[in-house]
Design a protein around this motif. Structure first.
Motif, PDB file in Angstrom:
ATOM      1  N   LEU A 150      33.184  -0.746 -11.758  1.00  0.00           N
ATOM      2  CA  LEU A 150      34.097  -1.364 -12.712  1.00  0.00           C
ATOM      3  C   LEU A 150      34.900  -2.468 -12.037  1.00  0.00           C
ATOM      4  CD1 LEU A 150      35.314   1.907 -14.477  1.00  0.00           C
ATOM      5  CD2 LEU A 150      33.398   0.409 -15.094  1.00  0.00           C
ATOM      6  N   ASN A 151      35.711  -3.187 -12.845  1.00  0.00           N
ATOM      7  CA  ASN A 151      36.442  -4.324 -12.300  1.00  0.00           C
ATOM      8  C   ASN A 151      37.503  -3.920 -11.279  1.00  0.00           C
ATOM      9  OD1 ASN A 151      38.255  -3.166 -14.012  1.00  0.00           O
ATOM     10  ND2 ASN A 151      38.411  -4.916 -15.400  1.00  0.00           N
ATOM     11  N   ASP A 152      37.878  -2.644 -11.261  1.00  0.00           N
ATOM     12  CA  ASP A 152      38.829  -2.193 -10.250  1.00  0.00           C
ATOM     13  C   ASP A 152      38.145  -1.657  -8.995  1.00  0.00           C
ATOM     14  OD1 ASP A 152      37.725   0.117 -11.198  1.00  0.00           O
ATOM     15  OD2 ASP A 152      39.617   1.055 -11.815  1.00  0.00           O
ATOM     16  N   GLY A 153      36.807  -1.743  -8.956  1.00  0.00           N
ATOM     17  CA  GLY A 153      36.053  -1.316  -7.785  1.00  0.00           C
ATOM     18  C   GLY A 153      35.604   0.117  -7.824  1.00  0.00           C
ATOM     19  N   SER A 154      35.970   0.865  -8.853  1.00  0.00           N
ATOM     20  CA  SER A 154      35.569   2.269  -8.933  1.00  0.00           C
ATOM     21  C   SER A 154      34.161   2.394  -9.498  1.00  0.00           C
ATOM     22  CB  SER A 154      36.548   3.050  -9.808  1.00  0.00           C
ATOM     23  OG  SER A 154      36.552   2.544 -11.138  1.00  0.00           O
ATOM     24  N   LEU A 155      33.469   3.462  -9.115  1.00  0.00           N
ATOM     25  CA  LEU A 155      32.103   3.697  -9.566  1.00  0.00           C
ATOM     26  C   LEU A 155      32.115   4.220 -10.998  1.00  0.00           C
ATOM     27  CD1 LEU A 155      29.070   3.783  -8.729  1.00  0.00           C
ATOM     28  CD2 LEU A 155      29.476   6.181  -8.057  1.00  0.00           C
ATOM     29  N   ALA A 156      31.357   3.575 -11.866  1.00  0.00           N
ATOM     30  CA  ALA A 156      31.291   4.009 -13.268  1.00  0.00           C
ATOM     31  C   ALA A 156      30.619   5.365 -13.348  1.00  0.00           C
ATOM     32  CB  ALA A 156      30.524   2.986 -14.099  1.00  0.00           C
ATOM     33  N   ASP A 157      31.084   6.183 -14.289  1.00  0.00           N
ATOM     34  CA  ASP A 157      30.546   7.536 -14.456  1.00  0.00           C
ATOM     35  C   ASP A 157      29.054   7.482 -14.802  1.00  0.00           C
ATOM     36  OD1 ASP A 157      33.059   8.537 -13.979  1.00  0.00           O
ATOM     37  OD2 ASP A 157      33.585   8.711 -16.123  1.00  0.00           O
ATOM     38  N   ASP A 158      28.287   8.346 -14.140  1.00  0.00           N
ATOM     39  CA  ASP A 158      26.851   8.506 -14.421  1.00  0.00           C
ATOM     40  C   ASP A 158      26.067   7.204 -14.281  1.00  0.00           C
ATOM     41  OD1 ASP A 158      27.274  11.221 -15.060  1.00  0.00           O
ATOM     42  OD2 ASP A 158      27.835  10.675 -17.120  1.00  0.00           O
ATOM     43  N   SER A 159      26.553   6.299 -13.453  1.00  0.00           N
ATOM     44  CA  SER A 159      25.841   5.020 -13.312  1.00  0.00           C
ATOM     45  C   SER A 159      24.776   5.064 -12.223  1.00  0.00           C
ATOM     46  CB  SER A 159      26.845   3.906 -12.994  1.00  0.00           C
ATOM     47  OG  SER A 159      27.396   4.084 -11.699  1.00  0.00           O
ATOM     48  N   PHE A 160      24.892   6.022 -11.307  1.00  0.00           N
ATOM     49  CA  PHE A 160      23.931   6.059 -10.210  1.00  0.00           C
ATOM     50  C   PHE A 160      22.591   6.593 -10.689  1.00  0.00           C
ATOM     51  CE2 PHE A 160      21.872   8.335  -6.694  1.00  0.00           C
ATOM     52  CZ  PHE A 160      21.707   7.294  -5.800  1.00  0.00           C
ATOM     53  N   ALA A 161      21.526   5.877 -10.352  1.00  0.00           N
ATOM     54  CA  ALA A 161      20.171   6.304 -10.720  1.00  0.00           C
ATOM     55  C   ALA A 161      19.191   5.790  -9.685  1.00  0.00           C
ATOM     56  CB  ALA A 161      19.800   5.807 -12.108  1.00  0.00           C
ATOM     57  N   GLN A 162      18.104   6.549  -9.472  1.00  0.00           N
ATOM     58  CA  GLN A 162      17.060   6.170  -8.525  1.00  0.00           C
ATOM     59  C   GLN A 162      15.712   6.112  -9.244  1.00  0.00           C
ATOM     60  OE1 GLN A 162      18.069   9.372  -5.613  1.00  0.00           O
ATOM     61  NE2 GLN A 162      18.016   7.711  -4.108  1.00  0.00           N
ATOM     62  N   TYR A 163      14.910   5.099  -8.875  1.00  0.00           N
ATOM     63  CA  TYR A 163      13.642   4.886  -9.565  1.00  0.00           C
ATOM     64  C   TYR A 163      12.543   4.593  -8.547  1.00  0.00           C
ATOM     65  CZ  TYR A 163      16.774   4.113 -13.553  1.00  0.00           C
ATOM     66  OH  TYR A 163      17.741   4.244 -14.515  1.00  0.00           O
ATOM     67  N   LEU A 164      11.318   4.753  -9.002  1.00  0.00           N
ATOM     68  CA  LEU A 164      10.133   4.405  -8.226  1.00  0.00           C
ATOM     69  C   LEU A 164       9.104   3.781  -9.167  1.00  0.00           C
ATOM     70  CD1 LEU A 164       8.035   4.480  -5.893  1.00  0.00           C
ATOM     71  CD2 LEU A 164       7.559   6.859  -6.548  1.00  0.00           C
ATOM     72  N   SER A 165       8.641   2.587  -8.832  1.00  0.00           N
ATOM     73  CA  SER A 165       7.526   1.978  -9.558  1.00  0.00           C
ATOM     74  C   SER A 165       6.365   1.843  -8.585  1.00  0.00           C
ATOM     75  CB  SER A 165       7.920   0.613 -10.119  1.00  0.00           C
ATOM     76  OG  SER A 165       8.370  -0.251  -9.096  1.00  0.00           O
ATOM     77  N   ALA A 166       5.160   2.144  -9.060  1.00  0.00           N
ATOM     78  CA  ALA A 166       3.993   2.179  -8.182  1.00  0.00           C
ATOM     79  C   ALA A 166       2.790   1.572  -8.888  1.00  0.00           C
ATOM     80  CB  ALA A 166       3.688   3.616  -7.754  1.00  0.00           C
ATOM     81  N   SER A 167       1.884   1.025  -8.081  1.00  0.00           N
ATOM     82  CA  SER A 167       0.683   0.412  -8.636  1.00  0.00           C
ATOM     83  C   SER A 167      -0.437   0.467  -7.615  1.00  0.00           C
ATOM     84  CB  SER A 167       0.946  -1.042  -9.026  1.00  0.00           C
ATOM     85  OG  SER A 167      -0.252  -1.691  -9.382  1.00  0.00           O
ATOM     86  N   GLN A 168      -1.643   0.738  -8.095  1.00  0.00           N
ATOM     87  CA  GLN A 168      -2.844   0.647  -7.278  1.00  0.00           C
ATOM     88  C   GLN A 168      -3.831  -0.277  -7.971  1.00  0.00           C
ATOM     89  OE1 GLN A 168      -4.228   4.673  -6.708  1.00  0.00           O
ATOM     90  NE2 GLN A 168      -2.992   4.942  -4.859  1.00  0.00           N
ATOM     91  N   GLN A 169      -4.509  -1.109  -7.187  1.00  0.00           N
ATOM     92  CA  GLN A 169      -5.440  -2.068  -7.759  1.00  0.00           C
ATOM     93  C   GLN A 169      -6.683  -2.164  -6.886  1.00  0.00           C
ATOM     94  OE1 GLN A 169      -5.165  -6.482  -9.738  1.00  0.00           O
ATOM     95  NE2 GLN A 169      -4.011  -6.139  -7.872  1.00  0.00           N
ATOM     96  N   HIS A 170      -7.855  -2.222  -7.551  1.00  0.00           N
ATOM     97  CA  HIS A 170      -9.125  -2.366  -6.855  1.00  0.00           C
ATOM     98  C   HIS A 170      -9.941  -3.443  -7.563  1.00  0.00           C
ATOM     99  CE1 HIS A 170      -8.538   1.304  -4.415  1.00  0.00           C
ATOM    100  NE2 HIS A 170      -7.949   1.778  -5.515  1.00  0.00           N
ATOM    101  N   ILE A 171     -10.464  -4.358  -6.785  1.00  0.00           N
ATOM    102  CA  ILE A 171     -11.252  -5.463  -7.342  1.00  0.00           C
ATOM    103  C   ILE A 171     -12.577  -5.542  -6.590  1.00  0.00           C
ATOM    104  CG2 ILE A 171     -11.410  -7.961  -7.641  1.00  0.00           C
ATOM    105  CD1 ILE A 171      -8.374  -7.995  -7.878  1.00  0.00           C
ATOM    106  N   ASP A 172     -13.666  -5.584  -7.356  1.00  0.00           N
ATOM    107  CA  ASP A 172     -14.988  -5.809  -6.795  1.00  0.00           C
ATOM    108  C   ASP A 172     -15.573  -7.057  -7.425  1.00  0.00           C
ATOM    109  OD1 ASP A 172     -15.954  -3.477  -4.994  1.00  0.00           O
ATOM    110  OD2 ASP A 172     -14.945  -2.482  -6.668  1.00  0.00           O
ATOM    111  N   LEU A 173     -16.143  -7.908  -6.584  1.00  0.00           N
ATOM    112  CA  LEU A 173     -16.675  -9.188  -7.041  1.00  0.00           C
ATOM    113  C   LEU A 173     -18.031  -9.432  -6.388  1.00  0.00           C
ATOM    114  CD1 LEU A 173     -16.606 -12.163  -8.075  1.00  0.00           C
ATOM    115  CD2 LEU A 173     -15.152 -12.679  -6.121  1.00  0.00           C
ATOM    116  N   TYR A 174     -19.029  -9.714  -7.219  1.00  0.00           N
ATOM    117  CA  TYR A 174     -20.365 -10.050  -6.738  1.00  0.00           C
ATOM    118  C   TYR A 174     -20.755 -11.411  -7.301  1.00  0.00           C
ATOM    119  CZ  TYR A 174     -20.480  -5.001  -5.917  1.00  0.00           C
ATOM    120  OH  TYR A 174     -20.195  -3.722  -5.504  1.00  0.00           O
ATOM    121  N   THR A 175     -21.287 -12.284  -6.453  1.00  0.00           N
ATOM    122  CA  THR A 175     -21.737 -13.597  -6.923  1.00  0.00           C
ATOM    123  C   THR A 175     -23.078 -13.940  -6.303  1.00  0.00           C
ATOM    124  OG1 THR A 175     -20.581 -14.780  -5.174  1.00  0.00           O
ATOM    125  CG2 THR A 175     -19.397 -14.468  -7.228  1.00  0.00           C
TER     126      THR A 175
END
Length: 743
Positions: A346-371
């Motif tokens: 908040l504007n007074d520097g205090s931590l807002a209630d229930d504002s803390f949260a942790q997240y994880l985003s993940a991705s896997q990708q596979h590409i095969d190319l034949y020419t």
């Protein structure tokens, strides 16, 4: 006088005259004789010259920049400032090219596709950057800027192609080099590597290995001006990258007219970053702090590629007719994870209630190319004919997921999970004809590409299919008025298929309010390009060009004034017009100075089909660059370089660009008959290379100021060994188009 006497008299006179003409001194070695009226005998004794000439090596340094009919050539071997850099940094030092946040573009036009040894690299974003950063600039022979490529090249790339030609001097015997580089920006980076070439009879072997490891510390500042609030985000992060890569190949001369070969390229990237993102929210009316969002994040990316090429080159006859067949396999994979948390104060520097949260985003990708690619080049007496075909088969599979941490474990959010499967098959045919008549040279080409795509997204629970046949004509007309003046006119039509990264719906969150994602239903864009140029004495080149792009796509940061959500997403919405006038001049006024300068003036007009953006945007811009090489001694063993460029404000799509400039200096010393090289350079001396631009979406102004840690001190050492009488072997592998759009 008899006939015999007359003939001998003539021979004596001719012999004496010829010897005198070759060398007056040799007359002393010819005994004087008298010419009689009867049969005459001649005694002539030539002594063996006392001087024995040994092998003479003539080495002429190539100019830094050369202008050819259909391309501009930057001879990397002649660059001092680029010594000890990687390929991506080297490209950023080429006049007319820009590298911003690892993205390559042509000044005044936009992004450009990249080839390596005539193979279009299907990587983009961080993956393309990692690949180019794994190649030392010392392995580059030249970089070609092909604004209007002929029909033999893939039609991919609206603004033409950038071809990086690597050294491959396979000599009789053994030849190689080792190098070590150290650079210091905010943090240090080290690189080491080497290459080895061997040729014996019909067999040629070549290999190289390189390793680069280090940090950079970019900064990104974003201001979003909502109706009632101003959000200012500062992202300070430190990127660490380890990039080992290598190559192994062989060529074998089966017969006088048949050459076969195989090569393998591979590399892995280990990347992680630590980020601190601080967003201050100000009340626009009272100019007071409302709150502060703080997000700490770290990302890990593990990626790698493997590429195999098999080729056969068959010379048909002595006139130069030949056939080249390439078969290529390319495999790419990446595994991404990004952990981040959010805190609201908040504007007074205090931590807002229930504002803390942790997240994880993940991705896997596979590409095969034949020419599979086949090209025939058939020179005839009155014209030159070339034609060929290419088949490419691509599959891209990605799996994305998103988690929120509850208690001690991460719980999946199925609403933001997705499996995306994309396939793309293309069959191409082309024909090209060249004809020269006196001062005129004409080249006509036509390329046809039939493409089938299929995108299946589990999130959307639907399949998107496309089939399209497109024709891509090319034409070049050259008129050589005299030895000093040459005029050229060129036209081509091209396609810009989306990079795989743009199609991947993976979300990359900066905080709980902002994320970036791909668009699996993004369509290709098309362009038509026309250029007229004049070259005077290979010194001054002037050109005017026009480009038209329809169905253009770009990233748009969609902002919502109610929820404050920001979504960065690529969409098709731009119709663009580009007009450009360019002048470049190469001067060598004195033996110790070589100078290359360029001035571009351009006008861009962009129309948008999105109601969220401005209907149109237009603007005039200018670009000036100069590169100057100085030689401090006659044998050019000590040399220096000063490069400077300035770009005025302008527009890029629907973004307004601010001006920026850059100054580089370098110094190089050669010793041990040029086998050992020491180089030092300082890039972005004034720390002025900052990318600044603004845009307007939903009547909400967005302002960006990004600095990518470009001021850098670099020290480089390189040692060459072995036989230096190179017999270059050149060939062109065949998966030209597909590697570029990877990721």
């Amino acid at each position: 006088m008899t006939c015999k006497s007359g003939v001998l008299t003539a021979l004596v006179f001719f012999s004496l005259h010829a010897v005198h003409a070759q060398s007056p001194a040799r007359m002393q070695n010819v005994k004087d004789t008298s010419v009689m009226s009867r049969d005459t005998s001649v005694l002539k004794q030539l002594q063996k010259p006392a001087l024995n000439l040994k092998e003479v090596k003539i080495r002429k340094a190539k100019p830094l920049i050369e202008k050819k009919t259909d391309r501009i050539v930057f001879n990397a071997e002649s660059s001092i400032a680029g010594t000890g850099a990687d390929v991506l940094e080297l490209i950023g030092k080429i006049p007319g090219l820009r590298v911003v946040n690892d993205m390559i573009s042509i000044v005044g036009k936009g992004s450009v596709n990249v080839m390596v040894n005539d193979r279009l690299v299907q990587l983009s974003g961080d993956d393309l950057a990692s690949y180019l950063k794994s190649i030392p600039s010392d392995q580059v022979s030249k970089v070609e800027i092909i604004a209007n490529p002929p029909a033999k090249y893939d039609a991919q790339g609206n603004n033409g192609l950038l071809n990086i030609v690597l050294k491959k001097a396979v000599n009789d015997g053994l030849q190689g080099s080792v190098n070590f580089d150290y650079s210091l920006a905010s943090y240090s980076t080290v690189a080491a590597g080497g290459n080895l070439n061997y040729r014996k009879d019909k067999l040629s072997l070549y290999t190289n290995f390189n390793l680069r490891k280090g940090y950079i510390a970019p900064k990104e500042l974003t201001d979003v001006f909502y109706p009632g609030q101003t959000w200012s985000s500062l992202n300070q992060y430190r990127n660490f990258r380890t990039v080992p890569s290598g190559q192994l190949g062989l060529d074998y001369q089966l017969s006088k007219n048949t050459l076969v070969g195989a090569s393998y390229n591979g590399g892995n990237t280990r990347f992680h970053s630590d980020e601190n993102i601080r967003t201050t929210i100000m009340n626009s009316k009272f100019q007071k702090l409302d709150s502060t969002l703080v997000s700490d994040a770290n990302a890990k990316i593990r990626s790698g590629f493997n590429a195999v090429n098999l080729f056969l080159k068959r010379v048909i006859d002595t006139s130069g007719k030949q056939v080249l067949i390439n078969a290529d396999w390319f495999k790419y994979h990446d595994d991404k994870e990004r952990f981040f948390n959010n805190n609201t104060y908040l504007n007074d520097g205090s931590l807002a209630d229930d504002s803390f949260a942790q997240y994880l985003s993940a991705s896997q990708q596979h590409i095969d190319l034949y020419t599979l690619k086949a090209d025939a080049d058939l020179p005839y007496r009155f014209f030159r004919l070339s034609f060929g075909t290419k088949f490419s088969f691509i599959r891209n599979n990605s799996d994305v997921s998103f988690y929120k941490r509850l208690m001690e474990e991460y719980v999946s959010n199925q609403d933001q999970a997705n499996v995306f499967d994309y396939t793309e098959n293309t069959q191409a045919l082309y024909i090209n004809v060249n004809k020269t008549v006196k001062k005129w040279a004409l080249q006509l080409g036509l390329r046809a590409e039939y493409t089938q795509t299929k995108g299946l997204s589990s999130d959307e629970d639907q399949t998107d299919r496309n089939w399209y046949l497109q024709l891509f004509p090319t034409a070049f007309l050259t008129y050589r008025l005299n030895e000093l003046n040459t005029f050229a006119l060129s036209y081509d039509r091209r396609i810009n298929r989306p990079m795989y990264k743009k199609l991947n719906p993976f979300r990359w969150y900066s905080n709980q309010y902002a994320y970036a994602e791909g668009n699996p239903f993004l369509k290709p864009s098309y362009s038509n390009n026309l250029e007229l140029s004049h070259t005077y004495a290979a010194v001054l080149t002037s050109s005017v060009s026009f480009g038209y792009t329809n169905s253009g796509y770009s990233d748009v940061n969609f902002t919502d004034g109610q929820s404050n959500i920001q979504v960065l997403k690529p969409v098709n919405f731009v119709t663009g017009y580009n007009y450009q006038f360019s002048n470049s001049i190469s001067l060598n006024p004195v033996a110790w100075l070589q100078s290359n300068s360029q001035l571009n003036l351009f006008y861009n007009l962009s129309n948008s089909s999105l109601t969220e953006t401005s209907a149109s945007l237009k603007g005039i811009g200018a670009y000036f660059s100069t590169s100057n090489q100085f030689y401090f001694n006659q044998d050019k063993m000590l040399s220096g370089e000063i490069g400077f460029w300035y770009q005025s404000g302008g527009i890029d799509g629907l973004q307004k660009l601010e001006s920026q400039y850059n100054l580089d200096v370098g110094l190089r010393k050669l010793v041990l008959n040029k086998q050992l090289q020491f180089a030092a350079g300082l890039t972005d001396v004034l720390k002025s290379n900052k990318y600044r631009y603004t845009s307007l979406v939903n009547q909400i102004e967005q302002s960006y100021t990004n600095y990518y840690d470009s001021r850098k001190l670099r020290i480089s050492i390189r040692y060459n060994f072995g036989n230096d009488r190179a017999k270059a072997t050149a060939r062109k592998p065949g998966n030209d188009e597909e590697i570029r759009r990877n990721n």
